[in-house]
Every structure is written in C-alpha cells, then in structure tokens.
Scaffold this motif. Structure first.
Motif, PDB file in Angstrom:
ATOM      1  N   ARG A 187      11.034   2.834  12.282  1.00 11.09           N
ATOM      2  CA  ARG A 187       9.606   3.071  12.081  1.00 11.09           C
ATOM      3  C   ARG A 187       9.459   4.389  11.324  1.00 11.09           C
ATOM      4  O   ARG A 187       9.242   5.438  11.916  1.00 11.09           O
ATOM      5  CB  ARG A 187       8.869   3.171  13.426  1.00 11.09           C
ATOM      6  N   ASN A 188       9.580   4.314  10.021  1.00 13.86           N
ATOM      7  CA  ASN A 188       9.435   5.539   9.229  1.00 13.86           C
ATOM      8  C   ASN A 188       8.394   5.335   8.124  1.00 13.86           C
ATOM      9  O   ASN A 188       7.804   4.252   7.991  1.00 13.86           O
ATOM     10  CB  ASN A 188      10.791   5.989   8.677  1.00 13.86           C
ATOM     11  N   VAL A 189       8.187   6.407   7.361  1.00 13.24           N
ATOM     12  CA  VAL A 189       7.123   6.396   6.347  1.00 13.24           C
ATOM     13  C   VAL A 189       7.371   5.336   5.267  1.00 13.24           C
ATOM     14  O   VAL A 189       6.439   4.847   4.626  1.00 13.24           O
ATOM     15  CB  VAL A 189       6.968   7.816   5.746  1.00 13.24           C
ATOM     16  N   GLN A 190       8.636   4.952   5.112  1.00 11.92           N
ATOM     17  CA  GLN A 190       8.956   3.939   4.114  1.00 11.92           C
ATOM     18  C   GLN A 190       8.236   2.618   4.396  1.00 11.92           C
ATOM     19  O   GLN A 190       7.932   1.865   3.468  1.00 11.92           O
ATOM     20  CB  GLN A 190      10.481   3.730   4.061  1.00 11.92           C
ATOM     21  N   VAL A 191       7.983   2.352   5.672  1.00  9.55           N
ATOM     22  CA  VAL A 191       7.287   1.114   6.054  1.00  9.55           C
ATOM     23  C   VAL A 191       5.915   1.054   5.362  1.00  9.55           C
ATOM     24  O   VAL A 191       5.514   0.021   4.821  1.00  9.55           O
ATOM     25  CB  VAL A 191       7.118   1.043   7.592  1.00  9.55           C
ATOM     26  N   LEU A 192       5.214   2.173   5.335  1.00  9.21           N
ATOM     27  CA  LEU A 192       3.911   2.223   4.670  1.00  9.21           C
ATOM     28  C   LEU A 192       4.074   2.245   3.147  1.00  9.21           C
ATOM     29  O   LEU A 192       3.346   1.548   2.424  1.00  9.21           O
ATOM     30  CB  LEU A 192       3.147   3.468   5.139  1.00  9.21           C
ATOM     31  N   LYS A 193       5.031   3.024   2.684  1.00 10.92           N
ATOM     32  CA  LYS A 193       5.232   3.111   1.234  1.00 10.92           C
ATOM     33  C   LYS A 193       5.536   1.728   0.649  1.00 10.92           C
ATOM     34  O   LYS A 193       5.010   1.352  -0.395  1.00 10.92           O
ATOM     35  CB  LYS A 193       6.374   4.093   0.916  1.00 10.92           C
ATOM     36  N   LEU A 229       2.460  -0.414   0.412  1.00 11.06           N
ATOM     37  CA  LEU A 229       1.495   0.021  -0.606  1.00 11.06           C
ATOM     38  C   LEU A 229       1.985  -0.204  -2.025  1.00 11.06           C
ATOM     39  O   LEU A 229       1.181  -0.199  -2.959  1.00 11.06           O
ATOM     40  CB  LEU A 229       1.175   1.511  -0.414  1.00 11.06           C
ATOM     41  N   GLU A 230       3.300  -0.385  -2.174  1.00  9.66           N
ATOM     42  CA  GLU A 230       3.857  -0.500  -3.527  1.00  9.66           C
ATOM     43  C   GLU A 230       3.173  -1.571  -4.360  1.00  9.66           C
ATOM     44  O   GLU A 230       2.910  -1.375  -5.540  1.00  9.66           O
ATOM     45  CB  GLU A 230       5.362  -0.803  -3.451  1.00  9.66           C
ATOM     46  N   ILE A 256       1.981  -1.175  10.995  1.00  9.06           N
ATOM     47  CA  ILE A 256       1.988   0.250  11.360  1.00  9.06           C
ATOM     48  C   ILE A 256       1.139   0.511  12.595  1.00  9.06           C
ATOM     49  O   ILE A 256       1.537   1.253  13.489  1.00  9.06           O
ATOM     50  CB  ILE A 256       1.516   1.086  10.151  1.00  9.06           C
ATOM     51  N   PRO A 289      -5.086   1.847   5.581  1.00 12.06           N
ATOM     52  CA  PRO A 289      -3.626   1.980   5.694  1.00 12.06           C
ATOM     53  C   PRO A 289      -3.047   0.958   6.676  1.00 12.06           C
ATOM     54  O   PRO A 289      -1.955   0.419   6.455  1.00 12.06           O
ATOM     55  CB  PRO A 289      -3.436   3.414   6.214  1.00 12.06           C
ATOM     56  N   TYR A 290      -3.771   0.678   7.747  1.00 13.36           N
ATOM     57  CA  TYR A 290      -3.305  -0.292   8.738  1.00 13.36           C
ATOM     58  C   TYR A 290      -3.540  -1.730   8.274  1.00 13.36           C
ATOM     59  O   TYR A 290      -2.733  -2.613   8.543  1.00 13.36           O
ATOM     60  CB  TYR A 290      -4.014  -0.055  10.074  1.00 13.36           C
ATOM     61  N   GLY A 330      10.603   8.843   2.509  1.00  9.14           N
ATOM     62  CA  GLY A 330      10.444   7.597   3.265  1.00  9.14           C
ATOM     63  C   GLY A 330      11.219   7.598   4.571  1.00  9.14           C
ATOM     64  O   GLY A 330      10.892   6.865   5.496  1.00  9.14           O
ATOM     65  N   LEU A 344      11.319   9.903   6.743  1.00  9.67           N
ATOM     66  CA  LEU A 344      10.593  10.644   7.777  1.00  9.67           C
ATOM     67  C   LEU A 344      10.162   9.670   8.873  1.00  9.67           C
ATOM     68  O   LEU A 344       9.522   8.655   8.603  1.00  9.67           O
ATOM     69  CB  LEU A 344       9.373  11.275   7.107  1.00  9.67           C
ATOM     70  N   SER A 399       8.110   7.961  11.826  1.00  3.05           N
ATOM     71  CA  SER A 399       6.712   7.873  12.269  1.00  3.05           C
ATOM     72  C   SER A 399       6.507   8.714  13.523  1.00  3.05           C
ATOM     73  O   SER A 399       7.426   8.888  14.321  1.00  3.05           O
ATOM     74  CB  SER A 399       6.374   6.417  12.594  1.00  3.05           C
ATOM     75  N   TYR A 433       0.342   8.606  11.318  1.00  2.00           N
ATOM     76  CA  TYR A 433       0.832   9.385  10.176  1.00  2.00           C
ATOM     77  C   TYR A 433       0.139   9.120   8.844  1.00  2.00           C
ATOM     78  O   TYR A 433       0.076  10.033   8.018  1.00  2.00           O
ATOM     79  CB  TYR A 433       2.359   9.276  10.061  1.00  2.00           C
TER      80      TYR A 433
END
Lengths: 365, 365
Positions: free
Chosen positions: A24-30, A33-34, A214, A245-246, B38, B40, B42, B244
């Motif tokens: 569960r890191n920021v890459q999941v959101l990135k 969004l890509e 997320i 974002p969610y 990425g 980082l 959550s 986040y």
C-alpha cells in the motif's frame, strides 16, 4: 541468507509475500491516475461528472436506484442505520457481536447517533434465521456482514439469507448489507451482485478490501434513502469538496479486479488446504467461502514467531506480518488473497510449507 | 469574438479569470504527486510517516503541542467543540450567525453532538469583545472565524482578539479558531501563525482555500485534546485507512503558496480598488484585510449578468462565474486572490474595468 529481527520485518522484505495485492504505497494512486486526463474537473461537494457517473455505474452494478460515494464505510453504515431508525421511530439495530460497528468504531453509532445495538448469534458463527426469529425486541434494522470478517469470513447458506430477507420484509425490519467484501463472496454463492443486493434494503461496499483501491465506500439504496444519506454525509463532515482521488482509484482497480474474484476464491481454497496439512494448524473456515480465511496455530507466540521468521529467511516466502495471541497457547492471523498469490512460484511455496510443517513438528516434539 | 450563453460558461472559457489559483482538476493532484516517490508507504489509519511527519510540521508551524489531520473542517470543528463541551460539562458554544457550522453543515453539530449555538454579533460585522462580555449564558467554547468569510472576510483589530483571549481565559471559556483562511490574514496582522494561535486553545486550518490543496484540514491543540480528537475522528468515519492523497498535496501546495500570502493580500487590495472605482459597485471590506473580499453591485441580476458576459466576450477577462441576488435590486459575488491574478495582463484588466464601468453607467442611464 537474509536475517530478520521481527516477523513484520521479515514479511516486509520477503520476495514472496502471500497476502493481498501488493504494497500500500503512493504508487497505487500514481498508477490509477496515469490513465486519467488532467483536464478532468474535480467533483465539487458531491456534484460533477466524476462522482455522478461513478455513482450511477455502482447503482447499476448493485441493482439499486441510487448509490452515494462516501469517504469511509464507518460513516456510510452509521448513516444507513440512522436513517432506518429515524424512519421506524426506533433506536435499536441488530448485528453480529463482532460487527465492525461494535468493535472498530469507538462506539460512533452510540455516541453520535444514540442507536442501541442488539447483538445476534455468538462469536463463532454468522447470524442465522433462528437468531432473528428469537429477537425479543423491536428493531428498526438488521445488519448482516457478508462475509463475517472477524470469524474468518464465514457465510450463511444462501437459502438462509433468503429466509431472513423474507422475514424482515414481513416484519417491517430493514435489512442492511455490510458488503465491505461483497464481490469476494459472489463466486461462492454463484450469484450476481444485483441478485444478492435484491435481498437487502440498503448496501454498503468498500473499495480497499478485495478491490484494492485507496479508500472510500458506496452506500446504495432507494432514492429517498440516498437523499437522506447525503444530508448525513454533510453532517458527518464527509461531503468533501473533492473525493476524486478515491473515486478514480476505485474505478481503476475495480475494473481490473472484479473479473478476478473467482480466481482469488479458488486460490484461497488452495492455500487454506496447504495450511490445513501442516502440524498444529487449522483454518476457519476449513474450506474458504471467499478470498479470505483465518489461520489458527496451536503454539504460543514466542515459539511460533521464530519459526515463521526462519521459514521466511530460508525460503523468502512471507506467510504473515503479525500474529494475534489467542490465550496463552495459540495464535492466529488473517489471510486474504489478492494479486500476489498468482505470481508466487508454486515450487517455492510448497518448499516453504514443507519447512513450516517440519519446524512445527520439531517444536511440538 | 467568443459568444456565451451564461455567466458560468463565460467565466469557464475566459482566458483571464481573475479568481483563485486555477482550475480544480485532476492535474492538481497529478502535479503534487509527480515529485513523490511511489515507494513511499501509505499512512494507515492515522499512523505512518506521511501523516505523522506532516502533523508534526503543522504543530510546529502553529505553535501547538499536537496537530491532527482530518478529511474536512466540518468534521474537525464539530469535534473540537464537542471536546470542549464535554470537558466543561456544558452544551453551549458561541459563534457568529454566519459561521460555517450554522449555515453550511446541515446542523451536524446539533444533530450529531447535540450542542447548542449562541449566536454573537450581527450579520454585518465580526464578533467583538463587547459581544462576548454581554453573553448571558454559560458557554464551553467561543469559536472565532478569522477572517469572517460570509461578510467578505472581515477581521477585528488584533487588540480586540487579545482582549477576547484574555477574557476567555479568565472565565474558563475555551477559545477555538476557525482558521480555514489563517495564513491569508497573517500579512494584515503582521503576525506569525504561532503568535496568532497562542491566543487560542484549539485551531483548525484548511488546505484548499488560499493554499489550493485538494481537501483536508488540521486540528491543532494540546496533547489530551489531540488524543480525544482522534477518537472522535474514528467515530465520525474520518479515520480513513489512507489520507495521503490530501496530505501530500497539502504539503506540496503549502510550500509553494505560504510565501505568497503577502502578495495575494496586496493584489486583493489592488483589485478591490479597481472595483470600487466602477459605477454602482462597492466592496466589503472596502480595503481587504486578506486575499478575499465581496463585490456588491447595485443592479438586478438580469441586467448585470449580460454586462459581465459582454465584458468577458470583448476582453476575455472573467470577473465571476456567478452572481448571488441580494433582494431584487442588487447582486454580490466573492473574490479570492490566488496564483491567477499575478499572470493577468494588467493592460487587459484595465481595459475590462473601463468597459465594465462604461456598461454599468449606460445601463443605469
């Protein structure tokens, strides 16, 4: 060989963790969004195409007139129960003693909404028709959590659900589905989301369990119910200026993972079967009915932890990141199957289970 | 020449909109995430370095022992008031009649927390010491909104704030700051955030007003207050598994825009002055004390709207996207200065104001 000082460290660095979709890191959101156009307008306090179109799609999928996006299930479910209680002029709702509302929400339902729970069934099994029939009090709403997470994700038979639904409609009791893991149980029941939701007056689903988003939730029901829920969302402080974002990540990961629920279910049965072949281990349920199950090991934590760490050091397979003590002699942990399982080298996994079994036998003497 | 059928359409397509930072679209989040690794992890239900480090930084900036991140100010402020009321054993809180809690939250504070507001001052001016001195009831907490948004962002003198703060401490009344736009008023007061916050027991700030983030809020105060607020955050359904997306964007845009608050304030005074030179227009405050002000036009909406549309068609300058009717003969709209203003071609803006003034005079006959 790797050396670890704790189980959580071992699991974190294992090349082959067995649980979930991934970190569960920021890459999941990135990643989500890509593929999004940056020019897409934000939702604005519940309005705008991002949120409205997503809600319409979810309403359709669940076969309900309306669906409302919420930042959390905690918020969505308290609100559902409050609406049904206000409508009935009652303050009582019934649910399982290990419901999320009872054990994970710091009594929000009681403190904020002054609703009173009536606990049904016991802590080892799901709610059945017989529990509902033996209710001695008038309730506004019955909440069923399917699968019942805190007991390994157990489920009642589908006929049981149908009978509960019929009974509640007869008695004027609203039936609410805590479907945080709704899509995960459809393969077992062999039903569509719409078919299952037809048994219920209102339905909550979550986007960060099996779907791997997320955060965020949907609360679906009739039009008047939805309008009421939006007012309560504002009151709770959940009507954020931007929830996109969610929403965007829920949409992205749902499209990927809805088609894989059958696979996760099959893999959960496969993995549980391997656990059940080990010394001193059993799973609940013995044969999973969704992508999840609980693993019980009849061994104290101080003996078991070093074994899992050693297996991880030697095979690079991570079984769990933590153990919960059950009394002084046993431990348990939760398993849910996501994308990771399919990419495990099966030979390595077998090797890890053989080693685990051997160490457990050695330790047991 | 462009032709528009509505004021909102005109504003949306204007090359030179005068209000805010820019479009609220998905690019705002994408930009904030671009510089994030990425890998980082959550945040997890309020824990983890992303949320903890951000909270520590905010506590330091505000000069309070602890700061807690919330998904919304609505949630944060109800909770602040609830904590102070529970501590005092009272249910009454005092605030301005146009407080966010009174007019924008569907009575959440009353419906969820059963708190009772005592309204201070009148709808044309901010709360002053004299209002507090004339209170006839015991209250647990006084909430001051600085600047008072719904009256154009007016502020009391700083000495007035100091006197209110001293009085409240003497009387055991907790003083809470609705500082949704806290950073926007520091240039006028010539104070640091820490100095201003010292007057208050608890402070809320927002990340999507002058700072231009996506959503989210901070509630800062003492340690016991913060611990209580986390429990209530869970009860409200605001303790999301991952906040986040809001935290990372708050951090990113705050770093960019905190240093620009002085500039926004100067530009607001400049723009208000230009409005005040137009026929039939005045601003409140006449000289802004933050980055915001309200524009009043003594002309009915059906006459004014075509004028703003025409000015936009001819000059490409967008003054506002909507008008609020004040009785039958006047309209108003809100202006807040963000990044956009500095990039306006000043010659074009002057031209637009000349044309606006001319049309207003023509219409007035």
């Amino acid at each position: 060989m790797k050396k670890y000082t704790s189980l959580s460290e071992a699991y974190k660095h294992a090349s082959y963790p067995t649980i979930g979709h991934g970190k569960r890191n920021v890459q999941v959101l990135k990643e989500a969004l890509e593929q999004c156009d940056g020019d897409l307008d934000s939702d604005m306090y519940g309005s705008g195409s991002i949120i409205e179109e997503f809600q319409e799609g979810m309403a359709q999928l669940l076969g309900k007139p309306t669906a409302v996006f919420f930042p959390s299930g905690t918020m969505a479910q308290q609100i559902a129960l409050r609406i049904w209680c206000d409508e009935a002029g009652l303050r009582k709702v019934a649910y399982h003693p290990l419901s999320h509302l009872e054990i994970h929400e710091k009594d929000g339902m009681k403190e904020l909404h002054r609703l009173e729970p009536v606990l049904l069934a016991d802590e080892t099994r799901p709610v059945l028709l017989t529990d509902v029939l033996s209710l001695k009090e008038d309730i506004a709403c019955l909440l069923l959590e399917l699968p019942q997470r805190e007991i390994g994700g157990q489920l009642p038979e589908y006929t049981e659900l149908e009978a509960i639904s019929v009974h509640c409609r007869d008695k004027g009791i609203k039936l609410h589905l805590d479907g945080a893991r709704l899509f995960e149980i459809l393969p077992f029941y062999g039903k569509s989301a719409e078919e299952l939701c037809q048994l219920f007056d209102s339905v909550y689903i979550s986007f960060y369990k099996g779907l791997g988003g997320i955060a965020g939730a949907i609360l679906a029901g009739g039009r008047e119910f939805a309008e009421q829920s939006k007012i309560w969302k504002r009151r709770h402080g959940g009507d954020l200026i931007s929830l996109y974002p969610y929403i965007l990540s829920a949409d992205y990961y749902m499209k990927q993972r809805l088609p894989r629920m059958e696979q996760y279910y099959r893999e959960a049965k496969e993995l549980a079967s391997q656990y059940n072949q080990c010394h001193a281990i059993f799973t609940i349920p013995q044969v999973p009915v969704s992508n999840m199950f609980h693993v019980y090991v009849e061994m104290p934590k101080e003996k078991l932890e070093p074994i899992f760490i050693a297996v991880c050091e030697l095979t690079d397979v991570g079984f769990t990141s933590s153990l919960r003590e059950i009394g002084e002699k046993s431990c348990m942990f939760e398993v849910n199957i996501g994308d990771r399982y399919a990419s495990l080298p099966q030979e390595r996994l077998r090797e890890a289970f053989l080693l685990l079994d051997e160490r457990l036998r050695d330790e047991a003497g």
